[in-house]
Design an enzyme around this catalytic site. Structure first.
Site, PDB file in Angstrom:
ATOM      1  N   GLY A 163      -6.622 -38.431   1.339  1.00 21.76           N
ATOM      2  CA  GLY A 163      -6.635 -37.999   2.745  1.00 21.76           C
ATOM      3  C   GLY A 163      -8.031 -38.022   3.332  1.00 21.76           C
ATOM      4  O   GLY A 163      -9.027 -38.228   2.625  1.00 21.76           O
TER       5      GLY A 163
ATOM      6  N   CYS B 247     -11.221 -25.245  10.459  1.00 24.17           N
ATOM      7  CA  CYS B 247     -12.386 -26.041  10.862  1.00 24.17           C
ATOM      8  C   CYS B 247     -13.092 -25.455  12.086  1.00 24.17           C
ATOM      9  O   CYS B 247     -14.324 -25.450  12.160  1.00 24.17           O
ATOM     10  CB  CYS B 247     -11.984 -27.489  11.111  1.00 24.17           C
ATOM     11  SG  CYS B 247     -10.462 -27.696  12.035  1.00 24.17           S
TER      12      CYS B 247
ATOM     13  N   GLN C 236     -10.928 -29.905  20.296  1.00 26.48           N
ATOM     14  CA  GLN C 236     -10.790 -30.345  18.914  1.00 26.48           C
ATOM     15  C   GLN C 236     -10.372 -31.811  18.801  1.00 26.48           C
ATOM     16  O   GLN C 236      -9.435 -32.254  19.450  1.00 26.48           O
ATOM     17  CB  GLN C 236      -9.793 -29.442  18.181  1.00 26.48           C
ATOM     18  CG  GLN C 236     -10.312 -28.012  18.081  1.00 26.48           C
ATOM     19  CD  GLN C 236      -9.363 -27.064  17.371  1.00 26.48           C
ATOM     20  OE1 GLN C 236      -9.155 -25.950  17.828  1.00 26.48           O
ATOM     21  NE2 GLN C 236      -8.799 -27.483  16.255  1.00 26.48           N
TER      22      GLN C 236
ATOM     23  N   ARG D 165      -6.664 -29.907  22.175  1.00 24.64           N
ATOM     24  CA  ARG D 165      -6.866 -31.201  21.493  1.00 24.64           C
ATOM     25  C   ARG D 165      -7.395 -32.204  22.516  1.00 24.64           C
ATOM     26  O   ARG D 165      -6.852 -32.324  23.613  1.00 24.64           O
ATOM     27  CB  ARG D 165      -5.533 -31.704  20.908  1.00 24.64           C
ATOM     28  CG  ARG D 165      -5.688 -32.898  19.989  1.00 24.64           C
ATOM     29  CD  ARG D 165      -6.317 -32.552  18.663  1.00 24.64           C
ATOM     30  NE  ARG D 165      -5.415 -31.810  17.791  1.00 24.64           N
ATOM     31  CZ  ARG D 165      -5.788 -31.237  16.646  1.00 24.64           C
ATOM     32  NH1 ARG D 165      -7.054 -31.314  16.245  1.00 24.64           N
ATOM     33  NH2 ARG D 165      -4.925 -30.577  15.907  1.00 24.64           N
TER      34      ARG D 165
ATOM     35  N   HIS E 222     -15.445 -31.321  16.320  1.00 25.12           N
ATOM     36  CA  HIS E 222     -14.905 -30.321  17.232  1.00 25.12           C
ATOM     37  C   HIS E 222     -16.045 -29.730  18.064  1.00 25.12           C
ATOM     38  O   HIS E 222     -17.150 -29.510  17.555  1.00 25.12           O
ATOM     39  CB  HIS E 222     -14.248 -29.170  16.457  1.00 25.12           C
ATOM     40  CG  HIS E 222     -12.982 -29.540  15.759  1.00 25.12           C
ATOM     41  ND1 HIS E 222     -12.334 -30.742  15.928  1.00 25.12           N
ATOM     42  CD2 HIS E 222     -12.225 -28.826  14.870  1.00 25.12           C
ATOM     43  CE1 HIS E 222     -11.232 -30.756  15.177  1.00 25.12           C
ATOM     44  NE2 HIS E 222     -11.151 -29.614  14.522  1.00 25.12           N
TER      45      HIS E 222
ATOM     46  N   ASN F  22     -15.852 -31.784  12.078  1.00 24.77           N
ATOM     47  CA  ASN F  22     -14.777 -30.953  11.513  1.00 24.77           C
ATOM     48  C   ASN F  22     -14.357 -31.388  10.114  1.00 24.77           C
ATOM     49  O   ASN F  22     -13.828 -30.589   9.342  1.00 24.77           O
ATOM     50  CB  ASN F  22     -13.545 -30.977  12.432  1.00 24.77           C
ATOM     51  CG  ASN F  22     -13.029 -32.374  12.683  1.00 24.77           C
ATOM     52  OD1 ASN F  22     -13.733 -33.199  13.295  1.00 24.77           O
ATOM     53  ND2 ASN F  22     -11.825 -32.674  12.250  1.00 24.77           N
TER      54      ASN F  22
END
EC number: 1.2.1.11
Length: 345
Positions: A12, A130, A157, A235, A242, A315
């Site tokens: 990931g 985060c 973010q 977002r 962020h 982040n």
């Protein structure tokens, strides 16, 4: 002799970043193992100048592993972190699964490294959200100086906080807009390209989202339960980093100049505040960097002892992977964890 480290969720965004940061910072590991779900077995990931083949978490024996950096989501962590901890391996978990457990320390090393000692209860240490991580790095030195009463924060973010699929969606939607193709929203409830979405995570009964609640609850646990905090999480169509607009009310007087001086001397913080066009940090510039950047420091004339500032951080790094590796470094540097290979020798 060095440590044996396992990275769970190695394929990931955050898992790959953990491997990069372990290598960059020269973490004292004799062996690093990349783990993920069965479907990722055999996938190759980079670790410094080496390539690691991913192994299955389900079949892995942690009895000779010292530290597990866990970044595979809350459900996986709930199932596996206690099992791994019982095998004598310290889990540093990036999910929200154990952040609010009173027996699990929630750590940002620049802020509350001393609390790490509590890991022995469950052999689990939690990484914060985060958005919380960068916020408390900025707030801690100011709290020490003038005592924070209340914080109002709006987050901006990046999509990487929602994973690789979210980054792909922003890219695909942006391209679709330019070539006049239909814009499809799959990962997000509304289009994210050239838009902002005031909704991250699920809605709660009081109208806040879970993301906003996390920032509020975690800041209190890490910094001071007496601080009052409200948050709006948004977002934005940015790939990495962020940003936060932060307003703080203090018990004691503090000027913008005093706050700037305090922040310039704070660990993990870089102040870039020239009060001119371009004299501040944006998310693009913070990407790939370790620092929490502070700009736009100014006094708020609407309350007694008030300040506002702008805060930006990568982040995937300080908000996740870097913070986890820093926690592991605290364990090593404070001699709270001996390598199992050394004990066996």
């Amino acid at each position: 002799m060095g440590y044996k480290v396992a990275v769970v969720g190695a394929t990931g965004n955050v898992g790959r970043e953990m491997l990069d940061i372990l290598s960059e910072r020269g973490f004292p590991a004799d062996e690093v193992v990349a783990l993920a779900s069965r479907r990722s077995v055999g996938t190759e990931v980079s670790f410094g100048d080496k390539t690691l083949k991913v192994k299955a978490l389900e079949n892995y024996d942690f009895s000779d592993t010292d530290i597990c950096l866990m970044s595979a989501g809350g459900e996986v962590s709930k199932e596996w972190s206690p099992k791994i901890g019982r095998q004598g391996c310290v889990v540093i978990d990036n999910s929200s699964a154990f952040r609010y457990d009173s027996d699990v320390p929630l750590i940002v090393p620049e802020v509350n490294a001393d609390a790490v000692k509590g890991f022995t209860k469950k052999n689990i240490i939690a990484n914060p959200n985060c958005s919380t991580a960068q916020l408390v790095v900025a707030l801690k030195p100011l709290h020490d100086k003038a005592t924070i009463k209340r914080v109002v924060v709006a987050t901006y973010q990046s999509v990487s906080g929602a994973g690789k699929d979210a980054m792909d969606e922003l890219f695909a939607q942006t391209r679709a807009v330019f070539v006049s193709d239909p814009v499809e929203a799959k990962k997000f409830p509304k289009r994210i390209a050239f838009n902002v979405i005031p909704h991250i995570d699920v809605f709660m009964e009081d109208g806040y989202t879970k993301e906003e609640w996390k920032v509020m609850a975690e800041t209190k646990k890490i910094l001071d339960p007496k601080i009052k905090l409200t948050c709006t999480a948004v977002r934005v169509p940015v790939f990495i980093s962020h940003s936060e607009a932060v307003n703080v009310e203090f018990e004691n007087p503090i000027t913008a100049e005093e706050a700037t001086e305090v922040l310039r001397n704070a660990p993990g913080v870089l102040v870039v505040d020239k009060r001119e066009p371009g004299g501040y940090i944006t998310p693009y510039e913070a990407a790939g960097e370790d620092a929490t950047y502070i700009s736009r420091i100014r006094e708020d004339a609407t309350v007694e002892n008030g300040l506002s500032f702008w805060c930006v951080s990568d982040n995937l790094r300080k908000g996740a992977a870097l913070n986890a590796v820093q926690i592991a470094e605290v364990l090593v540097n404070r001699k709270l964890l001996q390598p199992k290979s050394q004990k066996a020798a």
